[in-house]
Design a protein around this motif. Structure first.
Motif, PDB file in Angstrom:
ATOM      1  N   VAL A  30      32.104  49.111  42.185  1.00 11.51           N
ATOM      2  CA  VAL A  30      33.221  48.094  41.213  1.00 11.51           C
ATOM      3  C   VAL A  30      33.367  48.876  40.019  1.00 11.51           C
ATOM      4  O   VAL A  30      34.704  48.503  39.372  1.00 11.51           O
ATOM      5  N   THR A  31      31.985  49.290  39.291  1.00 15.22           N
ATOM      6  CA  THR A  31      33.296  49.266  37.872  1.00 15.22           C
ATOM      7  C   THR A  31      33.610  50.954  37.702  1.00 15.22           C
ATOM      8  O   THR A  31      34.386  50.638  37.259  1.00 15.22           O
ATOM      9  N   VAL A  32      33.462  51.478  38.649  1.00 11.29           N
ATOM     10  CA  VAL A  32      34.725  53.203  38.733  1.00 11.29           C
ATOM     11  C   VAL A  32      36.131  52.065  39.081  1.00 11.29           C
ATOM     12  O   VAL A  32      36.940  52.089  38.968  1.00 11.29           O
ATOM     13  N   LEU A  33      36.085  51.540  40.231  1.00  8.21           N
ATOM     14  CA  LEU A  33      37.563  50.668  40.760  1.00  8.21           C
ATOM     15  C   LEU A  33      38.168  50.159  39.485  1.00  8.21           C
ATOM     16  O   LEU A  33      39.030  50.864  39.054  1.00  8.21           O
ATOM     17  N   GLU A  34      37.292  49.438  39.181  1.00  8.64           N
ATOM     18  CA  GLU A  34      37.805  48.739  37.554  1.00  8.64           C
ATOM     19  C   GLU A  34      38.205  49.075  36.307  1.00  8.64           C
ATOM     20  O   GLU A  34      39.229  49.101  35.548  1.00  8.64           O
ATOM     21  N   ALA A  35      37.349  49.961  35.948  1.00  5.85           N
ATOM     22  CA  ALA A  35      37.816  51.195  35.074  1.00  5.85           C
ATOM     23  C   ALA A  35      39.339  52.146  34.922  1.00  5.85           C
ATOM     24  O   ALA A  35      39.828  52.099  34.500  1.00  5.85           O
ATOM     25  N   THR A 301      31.994  51.510  29.348  1.00  8.15           N
ATOM     26  CA  THR A 301      32.251  52.701  28.901  1.00  8.15           C
ATOM     27  C   THR A 301      32.105  54.043  29.927  1.00  8.15           C
ATOM     28  O   THR A 301      32.877  54.563  29.394  1.00  8.15           O
ATOM     29  N   ARG A 302      32.637  53.903  31.430  1.00 10.83           N
ATOM     30  CA  ARG A 302      33.828  54.277  32.462  1.00 10.83           C
ATOM     31  C   ARG A 302      34.824  54.940  31.234  1.00 10.83           C
ATOM     32  O   ARG A 302      35.278  55.406  31.463  1.00 10.83           O
ATOM     33  N   LEU A 303      36.115  52.950  31.095  1.00 10.37           N
ATOM     34  CA  LEU A 303      36.437  53.649  30.135  1.00 10.37           C
ATOM     35  C   LEU A 303      36.638  54.561  29.254  1.00 10.37           C
ATOM     36  O   LEU A 303      36.958  55.310  28.759  1.00 10.37           O
ATOM     37  N   ASN A 304      35.481  53.739  28.707  1.00 14.90           N
ATOM     38  CA  ASN A 304      35.384  55.198  26.923  1.00 14.90           C
ATOM     39  C   ASN A 304      34.903  56.604  27.899  1.00 14.90           C
ATOM     40  O   ASN A 304      36.227  57.134  27.274  1.00 14.90           O
ATOM     41  N   SER A 305      34.449  56.396  28.816  1.00 15.22           N
ATOM     42  CA  SER A 305      34.188  58.073  28.875  1.00 15.22           C
ATOM     43  C   SER A 305      36.234  58.780  29.228  1.00 15.22           C
ATOM     44  O   SER A 305      35.939  59.647  29.128  1.00 15.22           O
TER      45      SER A 305
END
Length: 322
Positions: A30-35, A301-305
């Motif tokens: 989910v966090t991958v999909l959201e970012a 954090t994924r978006l920051n990366s």
């Protein structure tokens, strides 16, 4: 030399809208999909996912995420330690259908197996290391750290290459920040240790004199290299007044290279979980930057990366075209 904040990076990418093609190895998260959805909406990326398509769709539906802008490379559901999603992702890059790789829901050993494959991966002749940009919001401080994720005990030569990676990352980030780009200050890089003295009893310090001498001879242009350097010296200007050492890096380190994966990983996670901060990470030393953080990280954090790796990739692309 102050490094730009994530806010500066975000504004830069929002304006530029580079739409780089990013493929996530292991998209069933989910966090991958959201970012990736957020990055796509902001015009940063064209998102690609590898992994089991039915599971990805199920997670997206449950989270209310539209996959209309995504391209999915269906990989039959495999054990968590399988490198199949990563192999599919590196194949996309090697075929020219993707520009960057992103670590998704996949174990680091499985990802690295695909990345390090000599014929089908993203391997180069350089050491691969994780570089993290840490932003301490309470004190308005930003600095790079390595190696927080890959090389367990770097040799002197590997440390030299890591210093080059850190310098390249810092220069890349400074190029798109107009205020910092005009600065003539050198990039200050510290060789971290538990002491400021070279000691046979602490083997980690023995490489420092030679690496510092390389810096003095111009091996790392526009950089100041100092070490061994304790963390308090790198972070707190008052530490120098108490220790009375003749150092240029006194609470103003732009980048830190640690003597071991254990030291770096413990330090970066201690900051992540106790300080008011933002952070993002990427792999360097690969043919293409790899968006790289823990599977436990949040969407932000994924978006920051993503912002970190895309910004760096853009400066490298510009440099190669000049």
């Amino acid at each position: 030399m102050p490094l730009p904040s994530f806010d500066v990076m975000f504004a830069y990418l929002d304006q530029l809208q580079p739409r780089m093609r990013v493929v996530a190895a292991g998209g069933a998260d989910v966090t991958v999909l959201e970012a990736m959805s957020l990055a796509s909406q902001r015009g940063w990326i064209e998102p690609i996912l590898t992994g089991p398509a039915p599971k990805i769709q199920e997670l997206a539906d449950a989270a209310g995420i539209s996959l209309d802008q995504f391209r999915i490379v269906d990989v039959i559901d495999a054990p968590s330690d399988s490198s199949a999603p990563a192999q599919a992702a590196t194949a996309e890059i090697r075929a020219g259908r993707a520009d960057l790789l992103m670590k998704g829901q996949i174990a680091t050993p499985a990802l690295m197996k695909a990345v390090l494959d000599r014929s089908q991966g993203l391997r180069t002749d350089q050491v691969i290391c994780q570089v993290v940009l840490m932003e301490l919001l309470s004190v308005d401080r930003r600095f790079l750290m390595t190696d927080t994720g890959i090389t367990i005990t770097p040799s002197r030569e590997q440390k030299r290459q890591m210093l080059n990676h850190l310098a390249s990352a810092a220069r890349g980030l400074l190029k798109f920040d107009s205020h910092s780009a005009q600065s003539k200050d050198p990039i200050r890089m510290g060789l971290m240790a538990a002491t400021e003295k070279v000691s046979e009893a602490m083997p980690d310090t023995l490489d420092c004199p030679e690496l510092c001498e390389m810096g003095q001879q111009g091996a790392f242009s526009d950089c100041v290299i100092e070490g061994p350097l304790s963390f308090d010296m790198a972070m707190d200007a008052q530490a120098n007044s108490r220790k009375q050492l003749d150092r240029q890096i006194v609470g103003n380190a732009d980048a830190m290279i640690f003597p071991s994966l254990q030291a770096a990983n413990l330090t970066v996670k201690a900051i992540m979980y106790t300080a008011h901060c933002r952070f993002g990470g990427m792999l360097m030393g690969t043919t293409h930057p790899v968006v790289f953080m823990s599977r436990a990280d949040e969407t932000s954090t994924r978006l920051n990366s993503l912002a970190l790796a895309i910004s760096y990739a853009l400066t490298q692309r510009h440099a190669s075209s000049c």
